[in-house]
Scaffold this motif. Structure first.
Motif, PDB file in Angstrom:
ATOM      1  N   GLY A  80       0.968  -1.084   0.038  1.00 59.26           N
ATOM      2  CA  GLY A  80       0.045   0.143  -0.029  1.00 59.26           C
ATOM      3  C   GLY A  80       1.146   1.023   0.178  1.00 59.26           C
ATOM      4  N   GLY A  81       0.250   2.383   0.122  1.00 60.97           N
ATOM      5  CA  GLY A  81       1.141   3.647   0.424  1.00 60.97           C
ATOM      6  C   GLY A  81       1.575   3.300   0.871  1.00 60.97           C
ATOM      7  N   GLY A  82       3.164   4.217   1.508  1.00 62.67           N
ATOM      8  CA  GLY A  82       4.136   4.252   2.771  1.00 62.67           C
ATOM      9  C   GLY A  82       5.175   4.669   2.049  1.00 62.67           C
ATOM     10  N   SER A  83       6.258   5.955   2.943  1.00 68.54           N
ATOM     11  CA  SER A  83       7.727   5.460   2.379  1.00 68.54           C
ATOM     12  C   SER A  83       8.526   4.452   3.247  1.00 68.54           C
ATOM     13  CB  SER A  83       7.665   6.982   2.921  1.00 68.54           C
ATOM     14  OG  SER A  83       7.864   6.770   4.390  1.00 68.54           O
ATOM     15  N   PRO A  84       9.909   4.617   2.678  1.00 72.59           N
ATOM     16  CA  PRO A  84      10.872   4.149   3.620  1.00 72.59           C
ATOM     17  C   PRO A  84      10.923   3.923   4.736  1.00 72.59           C
ATOM     18  CG  PRO A  84      11.957   4.775   1.408  1.00 72.59           C
ATOM     19  CD  PRO A  84      10.378   5.590   1.473  1.00 72.59           C
ATOM     20  N   THR A  85       9.780   4.888   4.738  1.00 74.87           N
ATOM     21  CA  THR A  85      10.859   5.070   6.970  1.00 74.87           C
ATOM     22  C   THR A  85       9.534   5.212   7.503  1.00 74.87           C
ATOM     23  OG1 THR A  85      10.627   7.831   6.443  1.00 74.87           O
ATOM     24  CG2 THR A  85      12.671   6.523   6.039  1.00 74.87           C
ATOM     25  N   ASP A  86       8.003   4.431   6.605  1.00 79.14           N
ATOM     26  CA  ASP A  86       6.878   4.187   7.470  1.00 79.14           C
ATOM     27  C   ASP A  86       7.096   3.554   8.290  1.00 79.14           C
ATOM     28  OD1 ASP A  86       6.139   2.349   6.072  1.00 79.14           O
ATOM     29  OD2 ASP A  86       4.673   2.995   4.957  1.00 79.14           O
ATOM     30  N   PRO A  87       6.109   2.985   9.557  1.00 81.96           N
ATOM     31  CA  PRO A  87       6.292   1.844  10.572  1.00 81.96           C
ATOM     32  C   PRO A  87       6.273   0.920   9.828  1.00 81.96           C
ATOM     33  CG  PRO A  87       4.770   3.626  11.275  1.00 81.96           C
ATOM     34  CD  PRO A  87       5.233   3.888   9.499  1.00 81.96           C
ATOM     35  N   LEU A  88       5.139   0.730   8.298  1.00 79.59           N
ATOM     36  CA  LEU A  88       5.213  -1.102   8.122  1.00 79.59           C
ATOM     37  C   LEU A  88       6.899  -1.101   7.152  1.00 79.59           C
ATOM     38  CD1 LEU A  88       4.166  -3.493   7.036  1.00 79.59           C
ATOM     39  CD2 LEU A  88       3.037  -2.211   5.656  1.00 79.59           C
ATOM     40  N   SER A  89       7.512  -0.497   6.462  1.00 76.28           N
ATOM     41  CA  SER A  89       9.434  -0.454   6.094  1.00 76.28           C
ATOM     42  C   SER A  89       9.853  -0.948   7.084  1.00 76.28           C
ATOM     43  CB  SER A  89       9.262   0.284   5.022  1.00 76.28           C
ATOM     44  OG  SER A  89       8.440  -0.238   3.909  1.00 76.28           O
ATOM     45  N   GLU A  90       9.587  -0.173   8.569  1.00 81.75           N
ATOM     46  CA  GLU A  90      11.148  -0.055   8.814  1.00 81.75           C
ATOM     47  C   GLU A  90      10.760  -1.822   9.801  1.00 81.75           C
ATOM     48  OE1 GLU A  90      13.576   1.329  10.197  1.00 81.75           O
ATOM     49  OE2 GLU A  90      13.014   3.560   9.105  1.00 81.75           O
TER      50      GLU A  90
END
Length: 238
Positions: A80-90
């Protein structure tokens, strides 16, 4: 809900690509042991918090950090949408730091730069998988990345994702397309490498074997968005 069974079909298809066995069809690693974490509804939607909870559980299933019960490989055919530093990516990066190979789908937005804003596809430490056709072209729907400051080179590798016939609900078979189908191809090859070396290689070494065995698709570098090339199970395991 409290029922872990797949009511959608997508998860069953993905699992079959990894480890189906029987009736003339085989997954990439038919002897692999599967752990299924249901993080999405039967309609295919869910919350990042549930996905993160599943990641954390896969890292430490018995909630005892002193026991070695973590899974070897996590496949996430979702995004889904999100940045490389959002909680799911982290959380994805944290699972890799814990010694797990994490393989994720690149996404089906087809556009340039789509991976940059899609989580967990943009997680720096994940193996992000693009989709190829049966003729080794990049699938038209496969998302692509644009190099930006702080952005990892994505995708890392390509795998078959167009018109993949695999397990489905009610003991059936279904042909589906998407990077969701490409990701478990790469995860299955990783499982073969893990099985061959029986714990003697680190996750980083296993990923290196996966990538170094990839089939060069004829264009140098990452400009064609194939990553290191299309997975080749035979070469990577050898």
């Amino acid at each position: 809900d409290a029922d872990p069974m797949d009511g959608n079909g997508h998860g069953t298809h993905v699992a079959g690509i990894v480890a189906a066995e029987g009736d003339g069809y085989s997954g990439l690693a038919p002897k692999a042991e599967l752990y299924a974490y249901k993080v999405l509804s039967d309609d295919g939607w869910g919350m990042n918090t549930d996905i993160i909870a599943a990641l954390e559980h896969a890292v430490d299933p018995d909630n005892d950090p002193l026991t070695d019960d973590a899974v070897d490989i996590i496949n996430m055919s979702l995004g889904g949408g999100g940045s490389p530093t959002d909680p799911l990516s982290e959380a994805t990066n944290a699972a890799v730091d814990a010694g797990i190979i994490v393989v994720v789908a690149a996404g089906n937005d087809r556009t340039y730069g789509a991976i940059n804003t899609s989580s967990p596809a943009n997680a720096v430490k994940a193996i992000t998988v693009a989709s190829s056709t049966k003729s080794d072209d990049l699938s038209s729907f496969s998302s692509k990345a644009l190099l930006e400051d702080g952005m990892a080179l994505k995708p890392e590798i390509t795998a078959p994702g167009s018109d993949i016939n695999a397990s489905y609900l009610d003991h059936g078979l279904m042909s589906l397309s998407g990077t969701s189908m490409a990701s478990p191809h790469a995860a299955g090859v990783a499982a073969l490498i893990v099985g061959k070396h029986q714990g003697l290689l680190s996750p980083a070494q296993i990923v290196r074997e996966l990538r170094s065995g990839a089939e060069d698709l004829g264009k140098p570098g990452k400009d064609d968005f194939h990553g290191m090339g299309r997975v080749n199970a035979y070469r990577s395991v050898r």
